[in-house]
Write an enzyme that holds these catalytic residues in place. Structure first.
Site, PDB file in Angstrom:
ATOM      1  N   ILE A  14      58.765  -1.546  37.426  1.00 25.94           N
ATOM      2  CA  ILE A  14      59.439  -2.608  37.354  1.00 25.94           C
ATOM      3  C   ILE A  14      58.676  -3.788  36.423  1.00 25.94           C
ATOM      4  CG2 ILE A  14      61.225  -4.458  38.410  1.00 25.94           C
ATOM      5  CD1 ILE A  14      61.864  -1.370  38.899  1.00 25.94           C
ATOM      6  N   TYR A 150      60.037   1.631  55.601  1.00 20.30           N
ATOM      7  CA  TYR A 150      60.022   0.991  54.238  1.00 20.30           C
ATOM      8  C   TYR A 150      60.980  -0.285  54.222  1.00 20.30           C
ATOM      9  CZ  TYR A 150      61.180  -0.112  49.658  1.00 20.30           C
ATOM     10  OH  TYR A 150      61.672  -0.960  48.516  1.00 20.30           O
TER      11      TYR A 150
HETATM   12  C1  WQD Z   1      70.586   8.320  44.673  1.00 18.24           C
HETATM   13  C2  WQD Z   1      71.786   9.145  44.821  1.00 18.24           C
HETATM   14  C3  WQD Z   1      71.176  10.579  46.737  1.00 18.24           C
HETATM   15  C4  WQD Z   1      68.161  12.819  44.180  1.00 18.24           C
HETATM   16  C5  WQD Z   1      66.100   4.861  46.781  1.00 18.24           C
HETATM   17  C6  WQD Z   1      65.493   3.886  48.105  1.00 18.24           C
HETATM   18  C7  WQD Z   1      65.744   2.217  47.505  1.00 18.24           C
HETATM   19  C8  WQD Z   1      65.335   2.242  46.184  1.00 18.24           C
HETATM   20  C9  WQD Z   1      65.815   3.181  45.053  1.00 18.24           C
HETATM   21  C10 WQD Z   1      63.196   1.314  46.466  1.00 18.24           C
HETATM   22  C11 WQD Z   1      71.880   9.343  46.537  1.00 18.24           C
HETATM   23  C12 WQD Z   1      71.364  11.462  45.262  1.00 18.24           C
HETATM   24  C13 WQD Z   1      69.155  12.097  44.658  1.00 18.24           C
HETATM   25  C14 WQD Z   1      68.278  14.296  44.197  1.00 18.24           C
HETATM   26  C15 WQD Z   1      70.528  13.868  44.777  1.00 18.24           C
HETATM   27  N1  WQD Z   1      63.654   2.343  45.979  1.00 18.24           N
HETATM   28  N2  WQD Z   1      70.505  12.369  44.938  1.00 18.24           N
HETATM   29  N3  WQD Z   1      69.745  14.425  44.340  1.00 18.24           N
HETATM   30  O1  WQD Z   1      68.211   7.053  47.852  1.00 18.24           O
HETATM   31  O2  WQD Z   1      69.758   5.245  46.867  1.00 18.24           O
HETATM   32  O3  WQD Z   1      67.716   4.520  46.898  1.00 18.24           O
HETATM   33  O4  WQD Z   1      65.612   4.429  45.596  1.00 18.24           O
HETATM   34  O5  WQD Z   1      63.446   0.268  46.325  1.00 18.24           O
HETATM   35  O6  WQD Z   1      64.904   1.813  48.737  1.00 18.24           O
HETATM   36  O7  WQD Z   1      66.216   4.095  49.237  1.00 18.24           O
HETATM   37  O8  WQD Z   1      68.366   6.437  45.527  1.00 18.24           O
HETATM   38  O9  WQD Z   1      67.837   8.200  43.458  1.00 18.24           O
HETATM   39  O10 WQD Z   1      66.855   8.764  45.718  1.00 18.24           O
HETATM   40  O11 WQD Z   1      69.418   8.662  45.454  1.00 18.24           O
HETATM   41  O12 WQD Z   1      71.974  14.163  44.993  1.00 18.24           O
HETATM   42  O13 WQD Z   1      67.616  15.116  43.728  1.00 18.24           O
HETATM   43  O14 WQD Z   1      71.407  10.451  44.284  1.00 18.24           O
HETATM   44  O15 WQD Z   1      71.783  11.567  47.720  1.00 18.24           O
HETATM   45  O16 WQD Z   1      73.347   9.544  46.804  1.00 18.24           O
HETATM   46  P1  WQD Z   1      68.628   5.983  46.801  1.00 18.24           P
HETATM   47  P2  WQD Z   1      68.059   8.012  44.914  1.00 18.24           P
END
Ligand code: WQD
Length: 337
Positions: A14, A150
């Site tokens: 970012i 976190y």
């Molecule tokens: C998104 C969706 C997963 C990976 C996190 C942190 C948040 C921020 C952004 C810091 C969800 C699904 C994911 C995979 C999947 N970081 N998924 N298979 O968890 O919403 O947010 O990152 O600020 O704090 O919590 O992001 O991209 O991990 O997941 O199905 O291999 O994709 O279940 O629904 P998330 P993500």
């Protein structure tokens, strides 16, 4: 006259995109980064994009002696604080490290700012401070709760800054709660470039598209959502950078502190994101349904109206633009570009 801004963690995902947006608006920035989660060539790439070299201080935001030298060497009008550890799952395994870097780091930075008479701060926060929301879209006055170390560190930092401002009105703080940043700069020279195996959805799909991973695991298709997969509010990193510029200029204009969501207000499912990435790559990508991931929630979608009303900020780039830019970046990196 442009401002001079310190970007801690400024070589990261970012931070690097924010430097580009600041320079395009006539401001300049100095980067402080320990490069624990950023490639060493990012400053050179930023110089290529913006047409001017970037001043970089290599070091840890907790290093008080370094901070004193940094604030003695530059007259900053404001600071944007990105430097932090940010993986939810990892924070469960390393809570003390997360508290040390994220909370102690913020305290060291704020005390160095105060000693130098710098009181404008834009703080990188996160939608995970909402925990499992009761309803969505989520407004900023929704209940705040930490469901991971976190999120605890980010909530603690927000509260510490609130208390500092209550004790000393010189503090002007913009707290930005990111939803899900994705995508890359239009040049494909900078983008999301995790130095560890990706936890997040879009970089993981990129690894599948590059053939480095056999398939995307979809973490559950039995969520209470239209297609059963998780719904998130994805925001293009270039829009997110624009949101930082609006917050900074709000503070520079003396319009005061604020807490805003940075999101689009639209929810996109895992399968919809996969389909958009497939359109960017031009072929189907292998995926399989896997069990739900511990700690996941069904829906995280922002109410973005306060950022629009207060900062005049609206995210405008589409999901397809996010995936096309992400794919352009990772495929260029993969070919050494
Ligand atoms: C998104 C969706 C997963 C990976 C996190 C942190 C948040 C921020 C952004 C810091 C969800 C699904 C994911 C995979 C999947 N970081 N998924 N298979 O968890 O919403 O947010 O990152 O600020 O704090 O919590 O992001 O991209 O991990 O997941 O199905 O291999 O994709 O279940 O629904 P998330 P993500």
């Amino acid at each position: 006259m442009g401002a001079t801004v310190l970007l801690t963690g400024g070589a990261g995902y970012i931070g690097s995109h924010t430097l580009v947006a600041l320079r395009a608006a006539g401001h300049d920035a100095v980067l402080l980064d320990d490069f624990s989660n950023a490639r060493g060539d990012v400053p050179d790439r930023l110089a290529r994009i913006t047409g001017a070299p970037v001043t970089v201080w290599r070091g840890d935001v907790r290093d008080r002696a370094l901070l004193a030298r940094l604030f003695a060497a530059h007259r900053f009008d404001a600071v944007i604080h990105f430097a932090a550890l940010k993986a939810v799952g990892e924070s469960v395994e390393r809570p003390l490290d997360y508290i040390d870097v994220n909370v102690t780091g913020l305290v060291a930075l704020a005390q160095a700012m105060r000693a130098a008479g710098v009181f404008r701060l834009v703080f990188s926060s996160t939608a995970t401070v909402y925990g499992t929301p009761e309803a969505w879209p989520i407004p900023e006055d929704a209940a705040l709760r930490h469901e991971s170390p976190y999120a605890f560190t980010k909530l603690t930092c927000e509260e510490a800054l609130r208390q500092a401002a209550a004790a000393d009105p010189r503090w002007q703080v913009g707290i930005l709660r990111y939803f899900n940043p994705v995508g890359a700069h239009e040049s494909a020279l900078i983008g999301e470039d995790p130095q560890q195996p990706p936890n997040n959805l879009v970089p993981y799909i990129g690894e599948v598209a590059l053939g480095r991973r056999p398939a995307l695991r979809v973490f559950g298709n039995d969520w209470p959502t239209p297609d059963g997969t998780g719904l998130r509010d994805y925001i293009h990193v270039e829009d997110l950078a624009e949101g930082h510029l609006r917050s900074l200029e709000h503070l520079l204009a003396g319009r005061g502190g604020h807490v805003v969501n940075l999101g689009t207000g639209q929810g996109t499912s895992v399968l919809e994101m996969l389909a958009a990435y497939e359109r960017a790559v031009g072929r189907a990508l292998p995926h399989e349904i896997a069990p739900r991931r511990p700690g996941d929630v069904a829906v995280l979608v922002a109410d973005p109206s306060r950022a629009a009303a207060l900062l005049g900020f609206r995210a405008r780039r589409t999901i397809d633009a996010m995936c096309a830019s992400a794919w352009a970046f990772v495929s260029r990196r993969a070919t050494g570009g």
